[in-house]
Design a protein around this motif. Structure first.
Motif, mmCIF file in Angstrom:
data_model
loop_
_atom_site.group_PDB
_atom_site.id
_atom_site.type_symbol
_atom_site.label_atom_id
_atom_site.label_comp_id
_atom_site.label_asym_id
_atom_site.label_seq_id
_atom_site.Cartn_x
_atom_site.Cartn_y
_atom_site.Cartn_z
ATOM 1 N N ALA A 257 0.822 -1.248 0.240
ATOM 2 C CA ALA A 257 -0.001 0.130 0.022
ATOM 3 C C ALA A 257 0.841 1.375 0.075
ATOM 4 C CB ALA A 257 -1.023 -0.118 1.086
ATOM 5 N N LEU A 258 1.951 1.135 0.690
ATOM 6 C CA LEU A 258 2.989 2.505 0.746
ATOM 7 C C LEU A 258 3.414 2.696 -0.797
ATOM 8 C CD1 LEU A 258 4.486 4.421 2.344
ATOM 9 C CD2 LEU A 258 6.390 2.644 2.839
ATOM 10 N N PHE A 288 9.423 10.793 14.023
ATOM 11 C CA PHE A 288 9.263 10.108 15.336
ATOM 12 C C PHE A 288 8.161 9.012 15.097
ATOM 13 C CE2 PHE A 288 6.588 9.997 19.069
ATOM 14 C CZ PHE A 288 7.567 9.677 20.218
ATOM 15 N N THR A 289 7.002 9.280 14.566
ATOM 16 C CA THR A 289 6.041 8.086 14.173
ATOM 17 C C THR A 289 6.295 6.961 13.123
ATOM 18 O OG1 THR A 289 4.730 9.322 13.114
ATOM 19 C CG2 THR A 289 4.558 9.650 15.292
ATOM 20 N N SER A 290 7.274 7.191 12.390
ATOM 21 C CA SER A 290 7.111 6.322 11.132
ATOM 22 C C SER A 290 7.951 5.358 11.165
ATOM 23 C CB SER A 290 7.983 7.417 9.757
ATOM 24 O OG SER A 290 7.779 6.596 8.928
ATOM 25 N N SER A 291 7.669 4.240 10.233
ATOM 26 C CA SER A 291 8.787 3.223 10.370
ATOM 27 C C SER A 291 9.534 3.121 8.976
ATOM 28 C CB SER A 291 7.988 1.690 10.272
ATOM 29 O OG SER A 291 7.626 1.416 11.321
ATOM 30 N N LEU A 292 8.850 3.820 8.019
ATOM 31 C CA LEU A 292 9.713 4.124 6.581
ATOM 32 C C LEU A 292 8.829 5.136 6.085
ATOM 33 C CD1 LEU A 292 10.774 1.429 4.144
ATOM 34 C CD2 LEU A 292 9.687 3.613 3.199
ATOM 35 N N THR A 293 9.851 6.040 5.424
ATOM 36 C CA THR A 293 9.176 7.383 4.779
ATOM 37 C C THR A 293 9.983 7.859 3.540
ATOM 38 O OG1 THR A 293 8.481 8.283 6.804
ATOM 39 C CG2 THR A 293 8.982 9.800 5.131
ATOM 40 N N TYR A 294 9.130 8.139 2.526
ATOM 41 C CA TYR A 294 9.690 8.461 1.191
ATOM 42 C C TYR A 294 9.167 10.033 1.328
ATOM 43 C CZ TYR A 294 9.946 3.494 -0.399
ATOM 44 O OH TYR A 294 10.611 2.512 -0.365
ATOM 45 N N ASP A 295 10.215 10.916 0.956
ATOM 46 C CA ASP A 295 10.048 12.291 0.797
ATOM 47 C C ASP A 295 10.014 12.754 -0.836
ATOM 48 O OD1 ASP A 295 9.793 13.059 3.289
ATOM 49 O OD2 ASP A 295 11.459 14.159 3.641
ATOM 50 N N PHE A 296 9.142 13.599 -0.984
ATOM 51 C CA PHE A 296 8.957 14.114 -2.420
ATOM 52 C C PHE A 296 9.652 15.288 -2.510
ATOM 53 C CE2 PHE A 296 6.390 10.691 -3.046
ATOM 54 C CZ PHE A 296 6.230 10.245 -4.494
ATOM 55 N N GLU A 297 10.552 15.853 -3.533
ATOM 56 C CA GLU A 297 11.058 17.135 -3.481
ATOM 57 C C GLU A 297 10.988 17.709 -4.908
ATOM 58 O OE1 GLU A 297 14.586 16.941 0.020
ATOM 59 O OE2 GLU A 297 15.082 16.905 -2.183
ATOM 60 N N LEU A 298 10.406 18.849 -5.073
ATOM 61 C CA LEU A 298 10.516 19.736 -6.182
ATOM 62 C C LEU A 298 11.676 20.545 -6.563
ATOM 63 C CD1 LEU A 298 6.832 20.555 -6.586
ATOM 64 C CD2 LEU A 298 7.810 18.367 -7.347
ATOM 65 N N PHE A 299 12.051 20.722 -7.733
ATOM 66 C CA PHE A 299 13.261 21.787 -7.854
ATOM 67 C C PHE A 299 12.640 23.014 -8.289
ATOM 68 C CE2 PHE A 299 16.330 24.129 -10.505
ATOM 69 C CZ PHE A 299 17.180 23.892 -9.625
ATOM 70 N N SER A 300 12.926 24.103 -7.596
ATOM 71 C CA SER A 300 12.325 25.417 -7.509
ATOM 72 C C SER A 300 13.656 26.403 -8.321
ATOM 73 C CB SER A 300 12.419 25.934 -6.079
ATOM 74 O OG SER A 300 12.260 27.169 -6.340
ATOM 75 N N GLU A 308 10.831 20.212 -0.231
ATOM 76 C CA GLU A 308 10.004 19.141 -0.012
ATOM 77 C C GLU A 308 8.642 19.284 -0.053
ATOM 78 O OE1 GLU A 308 8.566 16.751 4.068
ATOM 79 O OE2 GLU A 308 10.557 17.664 3.962
ATOM 80 N N VAL A 309 7.925 18.729 -0.605
ATOM 81 C CA VAL A 309 6.443 18.829 -0.810
ATOM 82 C C VAL A 309 5.678 17.704 -0.323
ATOM 83 C CG1 VAL A 309 6.547 20.644 -2.695
ATOM 84 C CG2 VAL A 309 6.347 18.047 -3.366
ATOM 85 N N SER A 310 6.226 16.712 0.137
ATOM 86 C CA SER A 310 5.314 15.380 0.555
ATOM 87 C C SER A 310 6.243 14.431 1.274
ATOM 88 C CB SER A 310 4.772 14.704 -0.774
ATOM 89 O OG SER A 310 4.024 13.611 -0.274
ATOM 90 N N SER A 311 5.680 13.774 2.407
ATOM 91 C CA SER A 311 6.180 12.736 3.064
ATOM 92 C C SER A 311 5.188 11.890 2.944
ATOM 93 C CB SER A 311 6.380 13.084 4.595
ATOM 94 O OG SER A 311 7.683 13.931 4.567
ATOM 95 N N VAL A 312 5.608 10.496 2.608
ATOM 96 C CA VAL A 312 4.827 9.291 2.506
ATOM 97 C C VAL A 312 5.090 8.403 3.397
ATOM 98 C CG1 VAL A 312 3.329 7.654 0.847
ATOM 99 C CG2 VAL A 312 4.075 9.839 -0.026
ATOM 100 N N SER A 313 4.430 8.046 4.489
ATOM 101 C CA SER A 313 4.907 6.961 5.573
ATOM 102 C C SER A 313 4.178 5.858 5.886
ATOM 103 C CB SER A 313 4.973 7.805 6.809
ATOM 104 O OG SER A 313 5.968 9.139 6.499
ATOM 105 N N HIS A 338 -2.444 -1.283 10.387
ATOM 106 C CA HIS A 338 -1.238 -0.522 10.020
ATOM 107 C C HIS A 338 -1.941 0.733 9.734
ATOM 108 C CE1 HIS A 338 2.425 -3.499 9.789
ATOM 109 N NE2 HIS A 338 1.763 -3.545 10.757
ATOM 110 N N THR A 339 -1.285 2.053 9.843
ATOM 111 C CA THR A 339 -1.854 2.922 9.478
ATOM 112 C C THR A 339 -0.799 3.723 8.266
ATOM 113 O OG1 THR A 339 -1.235 4.463 11.326
ATOM 114 C CG2 THR A 339 -3.202 3.618 11.355
ATOM 115 N N LEU A 340 -1.174 4.450 7.524
ATOM 116 C CA LEU A 340 -0.289 5.029 6.507
ATOM 117 C C LEU A 340 -0.932 6.526 6.332
ATOM 118 C CD1 LEU A 340 -0.716 1.820 5.432
ATOM 119 C CD2 LEU A 340 1.511 2.454 4.121
ATOM 120 N N ASN A 341 0.138 7.313 5.841
ATOM 121 C CA ASN A 341 -0.379 8.474 5.211
ATOM 122 C C ASN A 341 0.660 9.418 4.358
ATOM 123 O OD1 ASN A 341 1.147 9.960 7.495
ATOM 124 N ND2 ASN A 341 0.448 11.755 6.183
#
Length: 380
Positions: A257-258, A288-300, A308-313, A338-341
């Motif tokens: 799902a992640l 603090f709350t995450s087991s695994l996180t992907y960060d999205f970054e946009l080039f400005s 950074e514009v998003s964290s998916v955890s 399990h919870t994800l956001n």
């Protein structure tokens, strides 16, 4: 607990003896005094146990989640692992302006009057700037609900202490939160808080999983200690808008799902045709709350840096344990979900990047997917 059990057994035997003596018409007063004394000891032990449990609970709330095994080691963000790099950085024939300069020139953003109204690090969006922000919100919600099958929620923006504790904001991040003065309520730092708490203290049926929600909310963060060039303009505000996607999943499916959620965030950015990269966060950079996180970054382009514009955890059972969010499996036993956001997306930096990357000598070109929402294709 062992002492309490011994006392309870002793009390039971004495009480039985008291009953026998009374049946025989004999004096049971001494034994009754012993029973009374044991009751007092049991109450004292219960009181100490309750206090001890409160202290243990208090300390446990300060313990972070356990990182997933594949998390990269590292002492700072330099150890984050690049997972994907998409698109090309804009090559403009002129010196690019920042979104602050563009916002002032085209009357899209007013930071000075916002500071007059509320203080530093607030923004007023004006005219086509306000329309562009609203277009982004509606576009993102439509993609996640109509294309990616999330159910839309529109939750409260004020939540109680239990909700903040359930998702891990309290007690760890109390100084980052805005609290109301006369009521025990907090302004939400993200839609993750009210939406994840939607099923707090519930036992779900396994067949109902996964549960997928999308929500737009304003977000409120004190950002204590933040300063410098990286907070200028729309980069780091006390109030900002965000679309969030959240899932309640069976533990066996949460990492698949992640990956799906990562694709859903990518679908937004790809449609906007913005250059981005995805990073897998290392242990020291993990939340603090995450087991695994992907960060999205946009080039400005105007700032010549990644934002950074998003964290998916995936939080695995960390939040569910606090929330008592469970499901009944096929054998009839209850277990933690399990919870994800994921942010999909944080609006200010997306808007800033759109303005900076899409600037031309004749104005700002609006991405094709937003034109039906804005009603205009260029800002000049």
């Amino acid at each position: 607990m062992k002492n309490r059990k011994i006392l309870k057994n002793k009390k039971k035997k004495l009480s039985e003896e008291v009953g026998r003596l009374k049946q025989k018409g004999q004096d049971a007063s001494q034994l009754m005094e012993q029973v009374k004394a044991i009751n007092i000891l049991i109450k004292e032990l219960d009181h100490k146990t309750q206090n001890w449990e409160k202290e243990v609970r208090k300390e446990m709330l300060r313990i972070p989640n356990i990182p997933e095994d594949s998390i990269p080691d590292g002492i700072d963000a330099s150890a984050n692992k690049l997972v994907r790099d998409w698109g090309t950085k804009p090559e403009l024939s002129f010196k690019p302006k920042t979104h602050i300069e563009i916002g002032e020139q085209l009357r899209l953003i007013d930071l000075k009057r916002a500071a007059k109204i509320s203080g530093s690090r607030f923004a007023v969006y004006k005219g086509q700037g306000a329309a562009l922000l609203r277009a982004l919100i509606n576009f993102m919600i439509d993609v996640q609900t109509l294309e990616n099958d999330y159910e839309e929620l529109y939750p409260p923006f004020l939540v109680n202490k239990e909700s903040m504790q359930g998702t891990g904001q309290l007690p760890k991040f109390e100084e980052e939160l805005f609290a109301t003065r006369d009521d025990p309520l907090y302004l939400i730092p993200t839609a993750e808080v009210p939406v994840t708490n939607f099923h707090r203290d519930e036992i779900l049926e396994e067949e109902s999983l996964p549960i997928c929600y999308a929500a737009y909310t304003p977000c409120f963060r004190r950002e204590a200690g933040s300063y410098g060039a990286h907070v200028r303009g729309l980069n780091r505000l006390h109030q900002f808008d965000k679309v969030e996607i959240l899932r309640v999943e069976h533990p066996n499916n949460s990492y698949a799902a992640l990956d799906t959620m990562v694709e859903h965030v990518k679908s937004i950015i790809n449609k906007l045709k913005l250059p981005y990269r995805i990073l897998k966060l290392c242990g020291s950079d993990l939340g603090f709350t995450s087991s695994l996180t992907y960060d999205f970054e946009l080039f400005s382009a105007g700032q010549s840096k990644w934002l950074e514009v998003s964290s998916v955890s995936n939080f695995e059972t960390f939040q569910a344990n606090r929330l008592k969010l469970r499901f009944k499996n096929k054998s009839g036993k209850t277990q933690l979900a399990h919870t994800l956001n994921g942010s999909s997306l944080a609006l200010p930096r997306v808007l800033a990047t759109l303005l900076e990357n899409n600037q031309t000598p004749n104005g700002i070109v609006i991405p094709d997917v937003l034109v039906p929402y804005t009603g205009f294709s260029i800002i000049d």
